[in-house]
Design a protein around this motif. Structure first.
Motif, PDB file in Angstrom:
ATOM      1  N   UNK A  81       0.818  -1.196   0.000  1.00 25.88           N
ATOM      2  CA  UNK A  81       0.000   0.000   0.000  1.00 25.88           C
ATOM      3  C   UNK A  81       0.857   1.253   0.000  1.00 25.88           C
ATOM      4  N   UNK A  82       0.234   2.427   0.094  1.00 33.66           N
ATOM      5  CA  UNK A  82      -1.226   2.608   0.249  1.00 33.66           C
ATOM      6  C   UNK A  82      -1.994   2.368  -1.049  1.00 33.66           C
ATOM      7  N   UNK A  83      -3.139   1.691  -0.895  1.00 34.04           N
ATOM      8  CA  UNK A  83      -4.056   1.456  -1.995  1.00 34.04           C
ATOM      9  C   UNK A  83      -5.354   2.198  -1.725  1.00 34.04           C
ATOM     10  N   UNK A  84      -6.096   2.477  -2.792  1.00 29.25           N
ATOM     11  CA  UNK A  84      -7.389   3.145  -2.610  1.00 29.25           C
ATOM     12  C   UNK A  84      -8.522   2.133  -2.728  1.00 29.25           C
ATOM     13  N   UNK A  85      -9.659   2.496  -2.176  1.00 33.43           N
ATOM     14  CA  UNK A  85     -10.837   1.644  -2.242  1.00 33.43           C
ATOM     15  C   UNK A  85     -11.710   2.038  -3.425  1.00 33.43           C
ATOM     16  N   UNK A  86     -12.296   1.035  -4.058  1.00 34.24           N
ATOM     17  CA  UNK A  86     -13.260   1.253  -5.143  1.00 34.24           C
ATOM     18  C   UNK A  86     -14.552   0.533  -4.772  1.00 34.24           C
ATOM     19  N   UNK A  87     -15.659   1.088  -5.232  1.00 33.77           N
ATOM     20  CA  UNK A  87     -16.963   0.518  -4.868  1.00 33.77           C
ATOM     21  C   UNK A  87     -17.166  -0.828  -5.555  1.00 33.77           C
ATOM     22  N   UNK A  88     -17.682  -1.798  -4.794  1.00 32.47           N
ATOM     23  CA  UNK A  88     -18.030  -3.096  -5.367  1.00 32.47           C
ATOM     24  C   UNK A  88     -19.270  -2.954  -6.236  1.00 32.47           C
TER      25      UNK A  88
END
Length: 211
Positions: free
Chosen positions: A84-91
């Motif tokens: 990371x850092x990684x970002x979140x994406x909507x499922x």
């Protein structure tokens, strides 16, 4: 004597700007307080190495309709590896599910999620990513199929004896038969030549006697 105001309003445009500023000042806190000042982050685990989470408003548990700005960091238990850092994406197909596009390698990880927008939120959990066995390859034949043109194995059984009474004469070799044919032809020519010579001698003697 008339005095002029320090900040004169020359048109109705100034009243419009003032009204919009007051409306925004009231609307932003009202929207934030409707759901609460923080968001709730629940790390649900992993899906094929992707970190999965559920993010809702802390106060009422409603889904967050707008975009979520969040970072995901993962660390091995001994701290030797970090991701990371990684970002979140909507499922897709959900309103509260969020996951990472990146994949964690197999192992145990301490995962932390920090949300900065639309409000602050934090979540932590230790998850384990299992090792996935590769798909089995096509089975190879254990032995090659025997070739149809292979010669049969010699048999160890002895040949059956041939009776002397019923045995057929062995054919003469091709070379020997040819020699016999040549001999008979030569002999026939010699006999014919001798017969012709004898006949000529007898014919001469008969003519001599008549004289």
């Amino acid at each position: 004597m008339r005095t002029r105001p320090a900040f004169p309003v020359r048109s109705g445009l100034g009243f419009l700007f003032l009204f919009l500023a007051q409306a925004l000042a009231v609307a932003v806190p009202t929207a934030a307080h409707a759901h609460g000042d923080t968001v709730k982050v629940v790390i649900t685990g992993q899906r094929e190495g992707h970190v999965t989470t559920e993010i809702t408003w802390e106060n009422d548990g409603d889904a967050i309709d707008e975009a979520v700005a969040a970072t995901v960091n993962s660390t091995s238990p001994d701290g030797s590896r970090t991701m990371g850092p990684w970002r979140l994406v909507r499922d897709a197909g959900t309103r509260t599910g969020w996951s990472t596009a990146e994949v964690l390698p197999p192992g145990t990880w301490k995962v932390s999620v920090d949300v900065g927008f639309p409000s602050l939120g934090h979540g932590e959990k230790e998850i384990a990513v299992p090792v996935v066995d590769p798909a089995p390859s096509a089975a190879t034949p254990s032995a090659a199929a025997p070739s149809s043109s292979a010669s049969p194995a010699p048999s160890d059984a002895p040949a059956a004896p041939v009776s002397s009474g019923s045995a057929a004469p062995a054919p003469a070799p091709a070379g020997e038969g040819k020699d016999r044919t040549v001999w008979w032809t030569t002999a026939g020519v010699a006999v014919i030549a001798l017969a012709g010579a004898a006949a000529g001698i007898l014919l001469r003697r008969a003519r001599a006697r008549r004289r």
